[in-house]
Write a protein that holds these residues in place. Structure first.
Motif, mmCIF file in Angstrom:
data_model
loop_
_atom_site.group_PDB
_atom_site.id
_atom_site.type_symbol
_atom_site.label_atom_id
_atom_site.label_comp_id
_atom_site.label_asym_id
_atom_site.label_seq_id
_atom_site.Cartn_x
_atom_site.Cartn_y
_atom_site.Cartn_z
ATOM 1 N N LEU B 202 0.870 -1.188 0.000
ATOM 2 C CA LEU B 202 0.000 0.000 0.000
ATOM 3 C C LEU B 202 0.896 1.224 0.000
ATOM 4 C CD1 LEU B 202 -2.530 -1.149 2.765
ATOM 5 C CD2 LEU B 202 -2.846 -1.234 0.285
ATOM 6 N N LEU B 203 0.709 2.072 -1.002
ATOM 7 C CA LEU B 203 1.674 3.148 -1.234
ATOM 8 C C LEU B 203 1.041 4.522 -1.012
ATOM 9 C CD1 LEU B 203 2.787 1.661 -4.643
ATOM 10 C CD2 LEU B 203 4.028 1.424 -2.502
ATOM 11 N N ASP B 204 1.841 5.407 -0.438
ATOM 12 C CA ASP B 204 1.420 6.807 -0.372
ATOM 13 C C ASP B 204 2.645 7.694 -0.228
ATOM 14 O OD1 ASP B 204 -1.597 8.279 1.075
ATOM 15 O OD2 ASP B 204 -0.306 8.896 -0.572
ATOM 16 N N ASP B 205 2.453 8.997 -0.493
ATOM 17 C CA ASP B 205 3.623 9.870 -0.555
ATOM 18 C C ASP B 205 4.056 10.347 0.828
ATOM 19 O OD1 ASP B 205 1.989 12.990 -1.692
ATOM 20 O OD2 ASP B 205 1.348 11.424 -0.301
ATOM 21 N N ASP B 249 1.080 -10.896 3.412
ATOM 22 C CA ASP B 249 1.784 -9.852 4.159
ATOM 23 C C ASP B 249 1.497 -8.512 3.491
ATOM 24 O OD1 ASP B 249 3.711 -12.337 4.894
ATOM 25 O OD2 ASP B 249 3.866 -10.725 6.379
ATOM 26 N N ILE B 250 1.096 -7.553 4.327
ATOM 27 C CA ILE B 250 0.716 -6.215 3.825
ATOM 28 C C ILE B 250 1.795 -5.227 4.250
ATOM 29 C CG2 ILE B 250 -1.117 -4.485 3.735
ATOM 30 C CD1 ILE B 250 -2.164 -7.278 3.082
ATOM 31 N N TYR B 251 2.343 -4.539 3.293
ATOM 32 C CA TYR B 251 3.361 -3.523 3.598
ATOM 33 C C TYR B 251 2.800 -2.147 3.262
ATOM 34 C CZ TYR B 251 6.710 -7.309 4.060
ATOM 35 O OH TYR B 251 7.363 -8.434 4.482
ATOM 36 N N VAL B 252 2.776 -1.294 4.248
ATOM 37 C CA VAL B 252 2.387 0.099 4.008
ATOM 38 C C VAL B 252 3.677 0.870 3.761
ATOM 39 C CG1 VAL B 252 1.195 2.120 4.896
ATOM 40 C CG2 VAL B 252 0.453 -0.181 5.580
ATOM 41 N N VAL B 253 3.820 1.409 2.564
ATOM 42 C CA VAL B 253 5.067 2.067 2.174
ATOM 43 C C VAL B 253 4.809 3.560 1.982
ATOM 44 C CG1 VAL B 253 6.912 2.155 0.453
ATOM 45 C CG2 VAL B 253 5.839 -0.049 1.028
ATOM 46 N N PHE B 254 5.488 4.374 2.772
ATOM 47 C CA PHE B 254 5.425 5.830 2.595
ATOM 48 C C PHE B 254 6.734 6.305 1.974
ATOM 49 C CE2 PHE B 254 1.528 6.661 4.672
ATOM 50 C CZ PHE B 254 1.424 5.768 5.720
ATOM 51 N N TYR B 255 6.622 7.194 1.024
ATOM 52 C CA TYR B 255 7.842 7.751 0.447
ATOM 53 C C TYR B 255 8.495 8.713 1.450
ATOM 54 C CZ TYR B 255 5.553 5.969 -3.736
ATOM 55 O OH TYR B 255 4.908 5.177 -4.642
ATOM 56 N N VAL B 256 7.679 9.469 2.162
ATOM 57 C CA VAL B 256 8.170 10.389 3.198
ATOM 58 C C VAL B 256 7.257 10.255 4.408
ATOM 59 C CG1 VAL B 256 8.712 12.796 3.792
ATOM 60 C CG2 VAL B 256 8.924 12.032 1.422
ATOM 61 N N ALA B 257 7.838 10.161 5.589
ATOM 62 C CA ALA B 257 7.012 10.090 6.801
ATOM 63 C C ALA B 257 7.805 10.658 7.966
ATOM 64 C CB ALA B 257 6.613 8.647 7.099
ATOM 65 N N THR B 258 7.070 11.235 8.906
ATOM 66 C CA THR B 258 7.744 11.728 10.102
ATOM 67 C C THR B 258 7.936 10.576 11.073
ATOM 68 O OG1 THR B 258 5.683 12.243 11.237
ATOM 69 C CG2 THR B 258 6.652 13.989 9.876
ATOM 70 N N ARG B 282 6.831 0.549 6.105
ATOM 71 C CA ARG B 282 8.159 0.853 5.588
ATOM 72 C C ARG B 282 8.180 2.307 5.114
ATOM 73 N NH1 ARG B 282 8.855 -3.150 7.867
ATOM 74 N NH2 ARG B 282 9.591 -5.182 7.098
ATOM 75 N N VAL B 283 9.325 2.969 5.306
ATOM 76 C CA VAL B 283 9.438 4.389 4.938
ATOM 77 C C VAL B 283 10.715 4.610 4.139
ATOM 78 C CG1 VAL B 283 9.645 6.742 5.816
ATOM 79 C CG2 VAL B 283 8.236 5.069 7.022
ATOM 80 N N CYS B 284 10.585 5.288 3.018
ATOM 81 C CA CYS B 284 11.770 5.550 2.186
ATOM 82 C C CYS B 284 12.594 6.696 2.783
ATOM 83 C CB CYS B 284 11.360 5.933 0.759
ATOM 84 S SG CYS B 284 10.467 4.646 -0.088
ATOM 85 N N HIS B 285 11.932 7.757 3.184
ATOM 86 C CA HIS B 285 12.666 8.911 3.705
ATOM 87 C C HIS B 285 11.999 9.361 4.996
ATOM 88 C CE1 HIS B 285 15.359 12.351 3.464
ATOM 89 N NE2 HIS B 285 14.360 13.113 3.802
ATOM 90 N N ARG B 286 12.730 9.196 6.093
ATOM 91 C CA ARG B 286 12.169 9.502 7.408
ATOM 92 C C ARG B 286 12.543 10.929 7.802
ATOM 93 N NH1 ARG B 286 11.741 5.841 12.406
ATOM 94 N NH2 ARG B 286 11.774 4.247 10.805
ATOM 95 N N LEU B 287 11.541 11.694 8.245
ATOM 96 C CA LEU B 287 11.805 13.038 8.764
ATOM 97 C C LEU B 287 11.970 12.946 10.279
ATOM 98 C CD1 LEU B 287 9.103 15.030 6.745
ATOM 99 C CD2 LEU B 287 11.525 14.801 6.235
#
Lengths: 632, 375
Positions: B202-205, B249-258, B282-287
């Motif tokens: 599951l993808l979101d920005d 298995d469900i992966y929630v993937v954020f491109y950017v997340a705090t 899962r997070v690609c870029h963590r703030l």
């Protein structure tokens, strides 16, 4: 939006806009090139330190630029450049007749030496790579020259009477553009794969070449487009020749000299990375087989030339950066000190100098009379204060000659050197502006156009800032000096960091600058306006050069550092005959003069021995920037 | 407004001298050209310097303006469209593919570092085909994800929404069966269990608080996009339940997340035993947490954000109430200094993103998603 500070843009390396490149290009530099037919048949070597303008000179001959120039020939901004190129023979009757094909030696070639190939094979493969790249460059330029599309229209190109054994196995009546393209691409690819693999495989198709056959292959009468001769003149433009190793350069240069082809070759190389012997030998022997152009030397012969060149470049860029509101960059720089702005300092200087002069002439009737007669009257303008300080220098000189104090001798009239020394002393003692004005800015640039642009960029940025705030006038001398000082320090630091031995260079030049400073600030200003260089006897200079040839000796390291400094324009070399002796004089780059509060004019130098310079290489002497960490 | 006029206004608003103009103008022009002029919600013709000048002009005194300017030049975080696209393009090879390979390694009994052996195996290829990529919003950029990884992910594995229409689910299943049967994969018709998606991404920005994705309801249930998906997936007979394997298995993937959002979602997941084993984030870029604006870190700018004059109370609405706090310091008090090129997130402080028709328009005005326009 206006261009973001065009003084910071390097158009020579921007492939996107030939029109922008032309707009900012000043034709004055073309006077440095050899005149007449020699330019189109011999090897021409163009040398300068980094930022001297070599790449721009080569780019001028490329088809895109020449075609753009012909398209704009009636516009005022391009008329003088068009006229110059017509006179040179690159353009005729409004169309390009010379076709330049440009390649760079900056990449890949040097790595061939790392492959551990034996018996000159590395050089032969270098030549093979050059042949392939020259071929591709000429094919690309030919289609651009003809207004055709590369590589789609390669079939419309052909070379007749082709002597190219590696391509054809012998002589061929005709080779098409496509044949040549396929051969060159395959050859280049194979060689680059060899470099990537760091080894020449036994089954590799790479073969070395013994000659640069690509150059005579594309002579003007042999290269046809749609069956007709394409260009009257063809010139291969080789940039960044210093990217090759010493062995590669020697072999290729010898080959180019002996080619005797109708296709000309212009070769650009940085002075910094020449073999040490080359740098030291420069100017010592005449070049018969090729022409060598030293761009900085061309400007230094008559520095007004550089000033005119810089003015032309600056005006073009200033116009670009201000939507043509600013037509003269020099006019934005106030040429004189504003006495109102520095009135307080002038008043202090006036009072102080009057006091000093009175104290030193007291008790000597002649001198007291001289003082009363010659000293200027109020108001205390900058000119009057300068005159007072010059009087003090003259007095110091006189007092040093003890017999002059007793006899009735009046100090002589002012000389130009003393006046400038006075101005410099006022700068160091009272912080009155000295480094200002367009002429001095050009001098600080030390005949290097990139150095000029870096210095001028700061001033132009301030001019734009002032205009943004609604102030439309000129920059005062005080502001100019502050900006030139900041910019000169940055330029100097960057230049030092580009040398292979920055620490030793810093020690050497720091000690040299201090030495010059000590000689300059002597109260009687014996070498007015000041000392900005050192001189080595020609025989000692020869000894240093010999140590390069020997590969050892007491001066080997000094020679390396000196060579780097000369190559980077940190030192400016010239030969002078003084008192029946030949000297090699090394002047500091004028940016160092700003840093060390030295005068900007050339002329003042002091002799030193080579062994002194060796000492100056060592740590323990002051760094060029006091307060910075000392290096062991 | 012409750039020159905008710069003149800015210099006047900040009371700059020529020296200050000389120092700041290159920085501003570089920042504008490189990123800020690309903000997609500026009015036509508006550019960053002009917006900055008008924004600063609203502040009461020179100290506030200079504090605000200093904040923009040193603390603002702006994620450009190119940077977001880069995260989208690299999300699969850098994060999702690793999960697929890990699962394949488990099936094969290999160590996960045996990447050559794993990626050459049929198990990996089958599992990759049995991976489903769903967008949680437009920000997922599923089109870009697919195009950037066209050699790895097919059109029939990607869907721009997590809410699946029945007809679409059927088509995806049919295509899955067809491809699994090919010699390159199973080489035979798949079983009923095999003809489902084993991994779902599951993808979101972006998420700032995590609340809109997963939150507790007063009745003990869960709400938010992830909850909606899980409820739909677990519901017998729903399109998703037929499409996705029961033990997927469900992966929630954020491109950017705090950091805060990640922790919130993680805690919510862990609190539900039925989900915790198979639902991952899962997070690609963590703030980092240190990004947020606080009174300790940014006293001057924090004080500006707190001032009544610089906040339109009309911004606070029912949607903001979900976060539990006023929008003054961003949704749910996230207090971020963040702008995204397509639209400023409301997790950032309101002075940055206030709508254009409020009493204090922001520097990068936001277009509201829920139709609320400056009450």
């Amino acid at each position: 939006m206006s261009m973001r500070n065009p003084f910071l843009t390097r158009y020579s390396e921007d492939p996107t806009s030939d029109a922008q490149f032309l707009r900012t290009y000043s034709p004055t530099v073309l006077d440095a090139l050899p005149q007449g037919d020699r330019l189109w048949r011999d090897l021409t070597v163009i040398r300068s330190s980094p930022g001297g303008g070599k790449t721009s000179l080569l780019r001028l001959l490329t088809p895109g630029v020449l075609r753009a120039l012909c398209a704009y020939q009636t516009q005022d901004a391009y008329k003088d450049l068009f006229a110059k190129l017509t006179g040179m023979g690159a353009v005729d009757q409004g169309r390009p007749v010379a076709m330049g094909a440009m390649i760079s030696c900056a990449h890949a070639y040097r790595h061939l030496d790392d492959l551990g190939l034996a018996n000159g094979l590395a050089v032969r493969i270098t030549i093979a790579l050059l042949n392939a790249r020259i071929t591709l460059a000429i094919l690309r330029s030919a289609l651009a020259f003809a207004g055709a599309v590369y590589p789609d229209d390669l079939g419309r190109l052909e070379v007749i009477d082709a002597h190219a054994e590696p391509i054809t196995g012998g002589h061929a009546d005709r080779l098409t553009g496509e044949d040549l393209y396929k051969w060159a691409v395959a050859s280049e690819r194979a060689i680059c794969r060899t470099i990537d693999e760091l080894a020449l495989r036994p089954d590799s198709p790479v073969i070395g070449h013994d000659t640069l056959f690509a150059i005579p292959l594309f002579e003007p009468d042999k290269l046809l487009f749609n069956g007709e001769q394409l260009a009257e003149r063809i010139v291969v433009l080789i940039d960044d020749f210093q990217g090759l190793t010493g062995g590669q350069r020697t072999a290729i240069r010898d080959m180019l000299v002996s080619l005797r082809s109708k296709t000309a070759v212009w070769l650009a190389e940085r002075l910094e990375l020449l073999d040490l012997v080359d740098v030291f030998a420069v100017g010592a022997k005449p070049e018969r087989d090729w022409s060598v152009v030293y761009l900085e030397s061309h400007w230094q012969v008559d520095r007004r030339r550089f000033r005119a060149f810089a003015r032309s470049v600056a005006d073009r860029r200033a116009g670009q950066g201000s939507d043509d509101e600013i037509v003269s960059f020099a006019a934005c720089l106030c040429p004189n000190t504003d006495d109102d702005e520095v009135s307080e300092v002038l008043g202090q200087a006036w009072t102080e100098l009057q006091k000093r002069l009175a104290a030193r002439t007291q008790g000597n009737k002649n001198l007291e009379e001289w003082l009363v007669e010659r000293r200027p009257s109020p108001p205390c303008t900058s000119g009057a204060v300068r005159f007072l300080r010059a009087m003090e220098i003259r007095l110091d000189r006189l007092l040093q000659k003890k017999q002059g104090v007793l006899s009735f001798v009046q100090p002589d009239d002012e000389q130009t050197g003393i006046r400038e020394a006075a101005e410099l002393f006022l700068h160091t003692e009272f912080h009155l502006p000295y480094y200002y004005g367009f002429e001095r800015l050009c001098t600080v640039a030390s005949c290097n156009i990139e150095q000029f642009l870096r210095l001028a960029a700061q001033l132009f940025e301030y001019v734009l800032s002032d205009r943004l705030l609604g102030k439309g006038g000129t920059l005062s001398a005080t502001v100019q000096e502050r900006l030139i000082d900041e910019a000169a320090r940055t330029v100097w630091r960057n230049m030092l960091q580009c040398t292979p031995h920055p620490i030793e260079a810093s020690h050497l030049l720091g000690s040299m600058s201090e030495f010059c400073r000590k000689e300059t600030v002597r109260p009687s200003a014996p070498y007015a306006p000041g000392v900005t260089g050192i001189g080595l006897r020609d025989c000692e200079y020869g000894d240093i050069a010999c140590d390069i040839g020997r590969g050892g000796g007491a001066y080997r390291h000094l020679a390396a550092v000196l060579s780097e400094c000369i190559g980077q324009n940190l030192l400016i070399r010239t030969r002078i005959r003084s008192k029946s002796e030949e000297w090699v004089v090394l002047y500091l780059n004028r940016a160092a003069c700003v840093r060390y509060s030295l005068p900007l004019s050339y002329g003042g130098w002091r002799p030193v021995a080579a062994k002194d310079l060796v000492q100056w290489l060592r740590p323990g002497k002051a760094s060029l920037f006091p307060g910075e960490p000392q290096h062991a | 407004m012409k750039d020159k006029l905008a710069e003149q206004l800015l210099a006047k608003v900040l009371g700059w001298t020529a020296d200050e103009v000389m120092k700041e103008r290159p920085r501003l022009q570089a920042a504008a050209a490189y990123k800020y002029d690309g903000y997609q919600q500026f009015e036509p013709g508006m550019r960053f310097v002009e917006s900055l000048a008008q924004w600063l002009h609203q502040f009461g005194d020179i100290d506030e303006r200079q504090a605000a300017y200093s904040f923009v030049m040193s603390r603002l975080v702006y994620i450009s469209s190119e940077e977001m696209a880069h995260l989208v393009r690299t999300a699969y090879p850098d994060y999702m593919k690793h999960e697929i390979m890990r699962h394949a390694a488990t099936q094969l009994g290999l160590s996960p570092y045996r990447i050559a052996a794993i990626s050459a195996s049929k198990e990996f290829h089958v599992l990759r085909r049995r991976s489903l990529f769903l967008g949680l919003s437009d920000g997922a950029h599923t089109d870009l994800l697919r195009r950037a990884n066209r050699d790895e992910i097919g059109h029939e594995q990607v869907y721009p929404s997590h809410e699946m229409a029945p007809g679409r689910a059927e088509k995806l299943t049919e295509k899955l069966k067809e491809e699994l049967a090919s010699p390159k994969l199973l080489g035979r018709p798949p079983t009923i269990d095999e003809a489902t998606f084993r991994l779902v991404f599951l993808l979101d920005d972006f998420t700032g608080s995590g609340i809109t994705y997963l939150r507790a309801k007063p009745d003990g249930g869960r709400d938010g996009k992830i909850a909606t998906f899980m409820d739909d997936f677990k519901q017998d007979g729903s399109p998703l339940s037929l499409l996705v394997a029961r033990d997927a298995d469900i992966y929630v993937v954020f491109y950017v997340a705090t950091h805060r959002a990640i922790e919130h979602i993680r805690r919510q997941i862990e609190s539900i035993e039925a989900w915790s084993e198979h639902l991952h984030i899962r997070v690609c870029h963590r703030l980092p947490e240190s990004l947020s604006i606080t009174a300790e870190r940014d006293p001057d700018f924090h004080a500006i954000c707190a001032k009544e004059d610089y906040f339109d109370p009309g911004l606070d609405d029912v949607h903001g109430a979900v976060g539990g706090e006023s929008f003054r310091f961003g949704f749910s008090g996230c207090s971020l200094p963040l702008v995204l090129s397509h639209n400023s997130p409301n997790n950032s402080v309101a002075v940055l993103w206030s709508h254009e028709d409020t009493s204090f328009p922001g520097l990068f005005p936001r277009v509201p998603r829920h139709g609320e326009v400056g009450k």
